[in-house]
Design a protein around this motif. Structure first.
Motif, PDB file in Angstrom:
ATOM      1  N   LEU A   1      41.139  34.714  45.379  1.00 56.87           N
ATOM      2  CA  LEU A   1      42.552  34.646  45.014  1.00 56.87           C
ATOM      3  C   LEU A   1      43.420  35.352  46.052  1.00 56.87           C
ATOM      4  O   LEU A   1      43.019  36.345  46.657  1.00 56.87           O
ATOM      5  N   THR A   2      44.624  34.818  46.216  1.00 58.23           N
ATOM      6  CA  THR A   2      45.673  35.469  46.985  1.00 58.23           C
ATOM      7  C   THR A   2      46.856  35.659  46.049  1.00 58.23           C
ATOM      8  O   THR A   2      47.258  34.721  45.354  1.00 58.23           O
ATOM      9  N   VAL A   3      47.408  36.860  46.027  1.00 59.36           N
ATOM     10  CA  VAL A   3      48.487  37.195  45.092  1.00 59.36           C
ATOM     11  C   VAL A   3      49.812  37.237  45.847  1.00 59.36           C
ATOM     12  O   VAL A   3      49.895  37.782  46.961  1.00 59.36           O
ATOM     13  N   PHE A   4      50.838  36.656  45.238  1.00 62.20           N
ATOM     14  CA  PHE A   4      52.185  36.639  45.803  1.00 62.20           C
ATOM     15  C   PHE A   4      53.083  37.374  44.806  1.00 62.20           C
ATOM     16  O   PHE A   4      53.323  36.888  43.694  1.00 62.20           O
ATOM     17  N   LEU A   5      53.585  38.556  45.207  1.00 60.98           N
ATOM     18  CA  LEU A   5      54.198  39.485  44.259  1.00 60.98           C
ATOM     19  C   LEU A   5      55.707  39.569  44.451  1.00 60.98           C
ATOM     20  O   LEU A   5      56.202  39.701  45.573  1.00 60.98           O
ATOM     21  N   ASN A   6      56.420  39.494  43.333  1.00 63.12           N
ATOM     22  CA  ASN A   6      57.865  39.659  43.312  1.00 63.12           C
ATOM     23  C   ASN A   6      58.267  39.968  41.877  1.00 63.12           C
ATOM     24  O   ASN A   6      57.635  39.481  40.941  1.00 63.12           O
ATOM     25  N   HIS A   7      59.305  40.785  41.690  1.00 63.26           N
ATOM     26  CA  HIS A   7      59.678  41.165  40.326  1.00 63.26           C
ATOM     27  C   HIS A   7      60.272  39.998  39.538  1.00 63.26           C
ATOM     28  O   HIS A   7      60.395  40.070  38.322  1.00 63.26           O
ATOM     29  N   LYS A   8      60.626  38.895  40.230  1.00 60.17           N
ATOM     30  CA  LYS A   8      61.159  37.729  39.541  1.00 60.17           C
ATOM     31  C   LYS A   8      60.063  36.742  39.165  1.00 60.17           C
ATOM     32  O   LYS A   8      60.024  36.248  38.039  1.00 60.17           O
ATOM     33  N   THR A   9      59.191  36.423  40.110  1.00 59.39           N
ATOM     34  CA  THR A   9      58.080  35.506  39.877  1.00 59.39           C
ATOM     35  C   THR A   9      56.906  35.926  40.734  1.00 59.39           C
ATOM     36  O   THR A   9      57.067  36.203  41.917  1.00 59.39           O
ATOM     37  N   SER A  10      55.719  35.951  40.129  1.00 62.72           N
ATOM     38  CA  SER A  10      54.493  36.292  40.863  1.00 62.72           C
ATOM     39  C   SER A  10      53.449  35.218  40.616  1.00 62.72           C
ATOM     40  O   SER A  10      53.403  34.607  39.538  1.00 62.72           O
TER      41      SER A  10
END
Length: 708
Positions: A639-648
């Motif tokens: 897995l690769t995680v894409f992080l943001n407080h709006k959408t992850s």
């Protein structure tokens, strides 16, 4: 910035650039911080020991003695013969003293010092060398006592402007200075441009303009700035008009006063805003952020190294001399590609000025001879842009089926720059940057992104007009109007082209009540459920839709589950793996610090990510639904995680170099192609230095989609 050997106790650099001064009133050691090179110089200034700083005006500091309550102006030369004394502030609590303004230079006979109380509707004023006491005025603007003066007061064209509200400003109070001094004062009220939850700053630029700067953060006013808008006062009708630039100036906000300088005199890039902000994700809760209006990015410019109490004040020292040799440093962003994608046509890719070197391959047979079956097998190995180019290779390849659906697609970072008709996209996996022509939609520089899924983005304009937009397929769907309220969390279940799509929004009305609003395609209005806030406040982390339900965090760490079909809510008998809030001592006392947390789903599983501060490691947990416990995960496999407080997102990735990698929503280079990241294998950030992180103000992860 090296310490000076001169007798001047103030750093010599303050002669040609602004510095942030931290006055430790209880001691004689003061700190001078350079927001440009991130350095700090400590100086021993006995004249400031036991003094509370109330304001800084060119070469003068307005101080109040803690023991005697005497107030006076101290010149930067520290010559006691130049001191200008004011009446003592007897009977006044220093903790309740706010910001102040002066009508003219302290040496002028016409100078009037106006001091506004903090957290109360009180104004104090006096004339140096003339009055023997302060005149105290109680402004009966709010008899119930629910609202009071908040923020920094400014003087503009004979009037006093001060933000007024509860914990944050809701309006601006305007008081005529002349009538105030005569005792028959009156006031008017100017409404704010909108009622979004955030911070407001008033700042005067020169003698001509009064600006109102608003910025919101990622965590209920306690996180990194994520939105910034600037409004200029239209004096003819006392209304605010949106400003796309600040006229080549630089603003310095926060502390006991706000200030503005021309970029040449400030010695930095034009149209930038430096703001001192309490971010409880930082080590000691405070830092100076640089907001660039040209490319709409934010970066940490200065990290305060020590916590401070209410007596320790911060103020901006402005340069005393103009250095004409300093030139404004203008930075521009360059993007390597530009794309505009429509369902009915293959996207047109424009390469930048530097063409990529073309590989010369000696082939004896045309591409058309390659079996279509083999071409079909290549599709899962190609990214979206390469798949879009595929049919143009040769006519025979036009028969390839599902060349878009089978493309290898990973989330891209979508953000808006200060361009009215362009949106930017960055592909972190392949290091490519693109721009999207949005002329079909209209101006996009005032859009605010809230959530994304299936290629669609839930966005708003000035917290009023909500709509769903797919920037790649050039589709938009307007949503019904909503009453003015504070958007806290929002999400939607699937592409709005599906009739079972549900848009889910939680609103708070000044934190007195809560509403859950839902909408589905075909509906003319919102379906609203009202509550008396019995479910508590929510973490500023958007809900996740999985297994036909919305999941969202509450501040107490519980998970609230909403079923849109049954219209029911329940709280899971499980709490967050770590405390979402923790007390931290700040100037106003102990406050609750909100830990950065994110929710996401992958293959039906619920994942959560926590980070206590900007330098602490990221921790990932997975919900064990059988035992209803959170289990920490050290390895997320492919897995690769894409992080943001709006959408992850958490997505399977074919690129092994991206396994166990977490992409954050910030840039690691000046060209805005490399995304900051965190490795679960090494437990390290890239880049390591937090000053090199540059984040778009209004950004969101989006999964590129050209299909319904």
């Amino acid at each position: 910035m090296e310490a000076s050997d001169s007798e001047d106790l103030f750093p010599s650099s303050v002669n040609h650039q602004p510095l942030l001064m931290q006055l430790h009133g209880k001691t004689d050691k003061q700190e001078f911080m350079d927001q440009y090179d991130h350095s700090t110089v400590e100086r021993k200034i006995p004249q400031l020991k036991g003094k509370l700083c109330l304001g800084c005006f060119e070469d003068w500091l307005l101080l109040a003695d803690e023991s005697t309550k005497v107030t006076f102006f101290l010149h930067r030369t520290l010559d006691p013969k130049l001191n200008i004394y004011l009446p003592p502030l007897r009977g006044e609590s220093f903790e309740r003293l706010g910001s102040c303004v002066i009508s003219s230079s302290p040496t002028s006979q016409k100078c009037v010092v106006i001091l506004v109380g903090r957290g109360r509707n009180v104004i104090l004023y006096c004339r140096p060398k003339t009055n023997v006491s302060w005149t105290k005025v109680q402004v009966p603007i709010d008899p119930r006592g629910n609202h009071s003066f908040t923020g920094q007061v400014v003087k503009f064209k004979g009037k006093i402007y001060v933000p007024h509200g509860a914990t944050v400003a809701h309006r601006v109070l305007v008081i005529n200075e002349e009538s105030l001094l005569k005792g028959n004062y009156s006031w008017t009220i100017i409404k704010l441009p909108h009622r979004m939850l955030g911070w407001w700053h008033l700042v005067v630029s020169g003698d001509h303009d009064l600006f109102l700067v608003f910025f919101a953060t990622s965590a209920l006013r306690l996180g990194t700035p994520t939105t910034c808008t600037v409004h200029r006062l239209k004096t003819s009708d006392q209304t605010w008009k949106r400003a796309e630039s600040i006229g080549g100036c630089v603003f310095f906000l926060g502390g006991i006063q706000n200030a503005a300088l021309p970029a040449v005199q400030a010695g930095t890039q034009r149209d930038c805003i430096y703001v001192l902000h309490q971010n409880y994700g930082l080590r000691h809760g405070e830092g100076v952020y640089k907001i660039c209006m040209q490319d709409q990015t934010v970066s940490l410019s200065l990290l305060l190294k020590k916590p401070r109490g209410w007596f320790c004040k911060l103020c901006w020292l402005m340069p005393t001399r103009v250095n004409q040799s300093i030139k404004s440093k203008c930075e521009t962003l360059s993007f390597s590609h530009s794309i505009g994608i429509d369902k009915s046509e293959v996207c047109h890719v424009q390469k930048g000025k530097k063409e990529e070197e073309k590989c010369k391959i000696d082939i004896s047979r045309p591409w058309a001879d390659l079996p279509i079956e083999l071409v079909q097998l290549l599709l899962p190995r190609l990214n979206l842009i390469d798949c879009l180019r595929l049919p143009s290779i040769c006519k025979a390849w036009n028969s390839v089926s599902n060349y878009i659906q089978d493309a290898k697609v990973y989330p891209w970072l979508l953000y808006s720059a200060n361009d009215s008709c362009l949106l930017r996209l960055v592909d972190p996996i392949y290091g490519k940057a693109y721009s999207i022509d949005m002329k079909w939609f209209g101006p996009v520089n005032n859009l605010m992104f809230h959530y994304s899924k299936d290629g669609w983005v839930l966005a708003s304009k000035e917290n009023k007009y909500l709509f769903l937009i797919n920037p790649l397929t050039r589709e938009s769907i307007g949503l019904p109007d909503m009453d003015h309220a504070i958007f806290t969390v929002m999400s939607f279940s699937s592409s709005p082209t599906n009739l079972d799509c549900v848009v889910f929004i939680v609103q708070f009305d000044d934190f007195d009540g809560m509403e859950i609003s839902t909408w589905s395609p075909g509906a003319d209005e919102w379906s609203i459920m009202s509550f008396n806030n019995e479910f508590g406040l929510f973490v500023p982390c958007n809900p996740v839709f999985t297994r036909e339900e919305f999941y969202c965090y509450k501040l107490n760490g519980e998970i609230l589950v909403y079923n849109p079909k049954k219209k029911t809510m329940q709280t899971l008998a499980i709490k967050a793996p770590i405390e979402i809030t923790e007390p931290i001592e700040m100037e106003e006392g102990f406050v609750s610090r909100i830990i950065q947390c994110h929710l996401m789903e992958t293959r039906g599983d619920l994942l959560t990510v926590f980070r206590k501060s900007s330098k602490d490691p990221l921790r990932i947990y997975k919900l064990d639904r059988l035992n209803m416990v959170w289990s920490e995960v050290d390895d997320v496999g492919n897995l690769t995680v894409f992080l943001n407080h709006k959408t992850s997102f958490a997505k399977s990735c074919l690129e092994k170099r991206c396994h166990n990698l977490i992409y954050l929503s910030g840039f690691a280079d000046e060209h805005c192609k490399s995304i900051t990241s965190y490795s679960l294998e090494t437990n390290k950030y890239y880049p390591v230095d937090c000053y090199h992180h540059k984040q778009p103000m209004n950004c969101i992860w989006i999964e590129p989609s050209l299909t319904d």
